[in-house]
Design a protein around this motif. Structure first.
Motif, PDB file in Angstrom:
ATOM      1  N   ALA A 318       0.867  -1.251   0.041  1.00  0.00           N
ATOM      2  CA  ALA A 318       0.059   0.156  -0.007  1.00  0.00           C
ATOM      3  C   ALA A 318       0.847   1.323  -0.018  1.00  0.00           C
ATOM      4  N   GLY A 319       2.004   1.283   0.883  1.00  0.00           N
ATOM      5  CA  GLY A 319       2.801   2.279   0.824  1.00  0.00           C
ATOM      6  C   GLY A 319       3.461   2.668  -0.474  1.00  0.00           C
ATOM      7  N   ASN A 320       3.910   1.558  -1.040  1.00  0.00           N
ATOM      8  CA  ASN A 320       4.491   1.891  -2.623  1.00  0.00           C
ATOM      9  C   ASN A 320       3.501   2.391  -3.565  1.00  0.00           C
ATOM     10  N   LEU A 321       2.152   1.956  -3.383  1.00  0.00           N
ATOM     11  CA  LEU A 321       1.185   2.293  -4.523  1.00  0.00           C
ATOM     12  C   LEU A 321       1.082   3.759  -4.268  1.00  0.00           C
ATOM     13  N   ILE A 322       0.874   4.126  -3.004  1.00  0.00           N
ATOM     14  CA  ILE A 322       0.354   5.644  -2.488  1.00  0.00           C
ATOM     15  C   ILE A 322       1.375   6.491  -3.010  1.00  0.00           C
ATOM     16  N   GLY A 323       2.835   6.009  -2.887  1.00  0.00           N
ATOM     17  CA  GLY A 323       4.099   6.836  -2.789  1.00  0.00           C
ATOM     18  C   GLY A 323       3.945   7.044  -4.649  1.00  0.00           C
ATOM     19  N   ALA A 324       3.696   6.094  -5.539  1.00  0.00           N
ATOM     20  CA  ALA A 324       3.881   6.108  -6.935  1.00  0.00           C
ATOM     21  C   ALA A 324       2.971   6.860  -7.455  1.00  0.00           C
ATOM     22  N   ALA A 325       1.734   7.012  -6.843  1.00  0.00           N
ATOM     23  CA  ALA A 325       0.714   7.955  -7.245  1.00  0.00           C
ATOM     24  C   ALA A 325       0.740   9.529  -6.915  1.00  0.00           C
ATOM     25  N   SER A 326       1.144   9.522  -5.396  1.00  0.00           N
ATOM     26  CA  SER A 326       1.238  11.064  -4.894  1.00  0.00           C
ATOM     27  C   SER A 326       2.583  11.851  -5.298  1.00  0.00           C
ATOM     28  N   VAL A 327       3.579  11.250  -5.786  1.00  0.00           N
ATOM     29  CA  VAL A 327       4.594  11.834  -6.265  1.00  0.00           C
ATOM     30  C   VAL A 327       4.502  13.015  -7.446  1.00  0.00           C
ATOM     31  N   TRP A 328       3.275  12.443  -8.445  1.00  0.00           N
ATOM     32  CA  TRP A 328       2.952  13.357  -9.444  1.00  0.00           C
ATOM     33  C   TRP A 328       2.299  14.746  -8.664  1.00  0.00           C
ATOM     34  N   GLN A 329       1.423  14.407  -7.706  1.00  0.00           N
ATOM     35  CA  GLN A 329       0.722  15.447  -7.380  1.00  0.00           C
ATOM     36  C   GLN A 329       1.645  16.571  -6.659  1.00  0.00           C
ATOM     37  N   PHE A 330       2.956  15.909  -6.022  1.00  0.00           N
ATOM     38  CA  PHE A 330       3.728  16.750  -5.236  1.00  0.00           C
ATOM     39  C   PHE A 330       4.427  17.599  -6.138  1.00  0.00           C
ATOM     40  N   PHE A 331       5.100  17.184  -7.225  1.00  0.00           N
ATOM     41  CA  PHE A 331       6.128  17.675  -8.252  1.00  0.00           C
ATOM     42  C   PHE A 331       5.184  18.715  -8.989  1.00  0.00           C
ATOM     43  N   TRP A 332       3.828  18.403  -9.597  1.00  0.00           N
ATOM     44  CA  TRP A 332       2.910  19.230 -10.109  1.00  0.00           C
ATOM     45  C   TRP A 332       2.651  20.532  -9.093  1.00  0.00           C
ATOM     46  N   ALA A 333       2.548  20.411  -7.804  1.00  0.00           N
ATOM     47  CA  ALA A 333       2.367  21.342  -6.904  1.00  0.00           C
ATOM     48  C   ALA A 333       3.810  22.216  -7.059  1.00  0.00           C
ATOM     49  N   VAL A 334       4.849  21.856  -6.839  1.00  0.00           N
ATOM     50  CA  VAL A 334       6.048  22.498  -6.850  1.00  0.00           C
ATOM     51  C   VAL A 334       6.122  23.078  -8.155  1.00  0.00           C
ATOM     52  N   SER A 335       5.698  22.832  -9.266  1.00  0.00           N
ATOM     53  CA  SER A 335       6.009  23.451 -10.419  1.00  0.00           C
ATOM     54  C   SER A 335       4.876  24.596 -10.720  1.00  0.00           C
ATOM     55  N   GLN A 336       3.886  24.549  -9.925  1.00  0.00           N
ATOM     56  CA  GLN A 336       2.942  25.759  -9.887  1.00  0.00           C
ATOM     57  C   GLN A 336       3.201  26.667  -8.592  1.00  0.00           C
ATOM     58  N   ALA A 337       4.468  26.384  -7.643  1.00  0.00           N
ATOM     59  CA  ALA A 337       4.585  27.071  -6.893  1.00  0.00           C
ATOM     60  C   ALA A 337       3.259  27.360  -5.736  1.00  0.00           C
ATOM     61  N   ASN A 338       2.520  25.947  -5.677  1.00  0.00           N
ATOM     62  CA  ASN A 338       1.410  26.204  -4.922  1.00  0.00           C
ATOM     63  C   ASN A 338       1.676  25.708  -3.439  1.00  0.00           C
ATOM     64  N   ILE A 339       1.880  26.638  -2.433  1.00  0.00           N
ATOM     65  CA  ILE A 339       2.381  26.035  -1.381  1.00  0.00           C
ATOM     66  C   ILE A 339       1.611  25.032  -0.519  1.00  0.00           C
ATOM     67  N   PRO A 340       0.143  25.378  -0.380  1.00  0.00           N
ATOM     68  CA  PRO A 340      -0.849  24.355   0.356  1.00  0.00           C
ATOM     69  C   PRO A 340      -0.790  22.972  -0.381  1.00  0.00           C
ATOM     70  N   MET A 341      -0.877  23.072  -1.611  1.00  0.00           N
ATOM     71  CA  MET A 341      -0.836  21.705  -2.540  1.00  0.00           C
ATOM     72  C   MET A 341       0.529  20.875  -2.312  1.00  0.00           C
ATOM     73  N   ILE A 342       1.697  21.955  -2.030  1.00  0.00           N
ATOM     74  CA  ILE A 342       2.827  21.066  -1.759  1.00  0.00           C
ATOM     75  C   ILE A 342       2.946  20.336  -0.466  1.00  0.00           C
ATOM     76  N   TYR A 343       2.280  21.034   0.486  1.00  0.00           N
ATOM     77  CA  TYR A 343       2.178  20.671   1.846  1.00  0.00           C
ATOM     78  C   TYR A 343       1.291  19.406   1.830  1.00  0.00           C
ATOM     79  N   LEU A 344       0.441  19.342   0.894  1.00  0.00           N
ATOM     80  CA  LEU A 344      -0.490  17.922   0.788  1.00  0.00           C
ATOM     81  C   LEU A 344       0.473  17.142   0.063  1.00  0.00           C
ATOM     82  N   GLY A 345       1.011  17.235  -0.742  1.00  0.00           N
ATOM     83  CA  GLY A 345       1.944  16.341  -1.505  1.00  0.00           C
ATOM     84  C   GLY A 345       2.942  15.783  -0.766  1.00  0.00           C
ATOM     85  N   VAL A 346       3.578  16.623   0.277  1.00  0.00           N
ATOM     86  CA  VAL A 346       4.309  15.995   1.247  1.00  0.00           C
ATOM     87  C   VAL A 346       3.823  14.961   2.245  1.00  0.00           C
TER      88      VAL A 346
END
Length: 444
Positions: A318-346
């Motif tokens: 489960a941890g691997n699958l969640i990590g595989a999916a959520s890393v996309w959300q994290f780097f998208w948030a970084v690319s948009q400089a969206n701080i709240p979404m960066i925290y969600l991604g972390v």
């Protein structure tokens, strides 16, 4: 005349002694994990923020890539550290390995803080940096296997996951302390930061070394090991016997260990990408990392306890699958400089995804192997598999640079590693209810 003979004082019950040793070994693992990864992460932070200017000032745009590569160099030494720790841990005892790894890491880290800059001694500066980084790699290559084996063999049945998870909580405390250390020195004027400010976090590691040594000296070797030693059943060549009896489990651990990629991609490469490409202040990203580590301190013991109830494999996969999916959300948030979404991604990547895997992989890898070569099996498999994690930031940096500083290479790389890990874990034997003396090869 009646005489009374005073009854001799009864020895402390074995169960009480075992319980105390289980707690002490967990605490020793906690401090060891804190030191090892405080040292590793202050290096990671320095390589992303400072070292390109201190040790590679004449390298221009490639300075950052070289700096990140020195971070990865330690991972080349980790398999050798695993071999050494495995041999001596299975021959001489787990406690001796734990003390040795603590000292090597502490001394190497302190000396990094003493190194002269490139402007002072030229090429000798980065050479010495790499040598000490290799020493760090040797140390950390044996720490997890020695600490986990010791705690596993002391822990009560049905609580092995929970007890061994405290080493991993120590790792997050080390990360938090390292991040706070760099937040503090980052406020210095740039000339002071580059001359002496960056050195302070490296020198502060000596404090953790002292606490760790005090605790580790009080630990006893577990009965699972001492009984084998007393009966002269210790393997003369643990690695040779490991490869003869359980070679497939070593291969499983190598591929399953790819789950650790997410711990270097999100906080290390994520920091590099956010500050150097997107322009997000480094303090913002460091606070986001602290948030992830602090919440993982809560989530990891819960995931470890869950693995004691429902099994190691479901939690790890489960941890691997969640990590595989959520890393996309994290780097998208970084690319948009969206701080709240960066925290969600972390939170999704570190607290939940990696938290699941990180809390359980040490006990699961250790439980795969027989007591006669348990340290060797976990150390060698883990450290060979983890090499990719160390070079992940520099590999992704090169791929990103070749694609106009795109963020998607980080996601593809991490997702592939997590999926491979999940597949490897799915092929292993479930171990959470297997008695300690029945773990590993049954033919010994």
């Amino acid at each position: 005349m009646t005489t009374t003979t005073e009854a001799p004082s009864s020895p402390k019950p074995a169960g009480k002694r075992s319980s105390n040793q289980a707690k002490r070994s967990s605490l020793a693992g906690f401090f060891g994990g804190a030191l090892e990864y405080y040292d590793m992460y202050i290096y990671a932070s320095a390589s992303a923020l400072v070292f390109s200017r201190v040790f590679f000032p004449d390298s221009g745009a490639t300075g950052l890539l070289l700096s990140l590569a020195t971070y990865g160099v330690a991972y080349l030494a980790r398999p050798l550290g695993g071999f050494l720790a495995g041999h001596f841990g299975d021959r001489l005892g787990r406690k001796n390995v734990m003390i040795a790894t603590l000292l090597v890491m502490g001394i190497a880290t302190f000396l990094i803080g003493c190194l002269p800059a490139y402007d002072t001694v030229g090429i000798l500066a980065p050479i010495l940096l790499v040598v000490l980084r290799l020493a760090q790699g040797l140390s950390v290559g044996g720490e997890a296997a020695g600490s986990t084996s010791l705690t596993l063999e002391h822990a009560p049945e049905g609580k092995r996951g929970l007890y061994t998870s405290w080493m991993l909580n120590g790792i997050w405390v080390g990360y938090i302390l390292a991040t706070f250390a760099f937040l503090a020195v980052a406020t210095l004027p740039e000339d002071q930061l580059l001359s002496w400010g960056w050195r302070l976090p490296f020198w502060m590691s000596a404090i953790i070394v002292v606490f760790g040594l005090i605790i580790r000296r009080t630990i006893e070797e577990p009965e699972a090991f001492t009984d084998k030693k007393a009966n002269k059943e210790i393997a003369r060549a643990p690695i040779s016997e490991l490869l003869r009896h359980q070679p497939l489990d070593v291969v499983r651990v190598i591929f399953a260990a790819l789950l650790i990629v997410i711990s270097s991609v999100v906080p290390v490469y994520g920091l590099t990408y956010a500050t150097n490409v997107i322009g997000i202040p480094s303090s913002t990203m460091l606070w986001a990392a602290i948030f992830g580590y602090a919440t993982a301190l809560i989530s990891q013991p819960l995931f470890a306890k869950l693995s004691d109830r429902i099994g190691r494999k479901p939690v790890l996969i489960a941890g691997n699958l969640i990590g595989a999916a959520s890393v996309w959300q994290f780097f998208w948030a970084v690319s948009q400089a969206n701080i709240p979404m960066i925290y969600l991604g972390v939170f999704l990547c570190i607290t939940i995804g990696f938290g699941c895997a990180n809390a359980v992989y040490p006990v699961f890898f250790s439980e795969m192997f027989n007591v006669k070569f348990r340290v060797s099996g976990m150390a060698i498999g883990l450290q060979i598999g983890i090499v990719l994690s160390g070079f992940a930031p520099s590999i992704i940096q090169a791929l990103s640079t070749a694609n106009d500083n795109a963020w998607w290479p980080a996601c593809v790389f991490t997702t592939a590693a997590c999926l491979i890990s999940a597949i490897a874990i799915s092929t292993a034997r479930e171990t959470h209810k297997v008695p300690l003396d029945q773990l590993g090869s049954r033919n010994l």
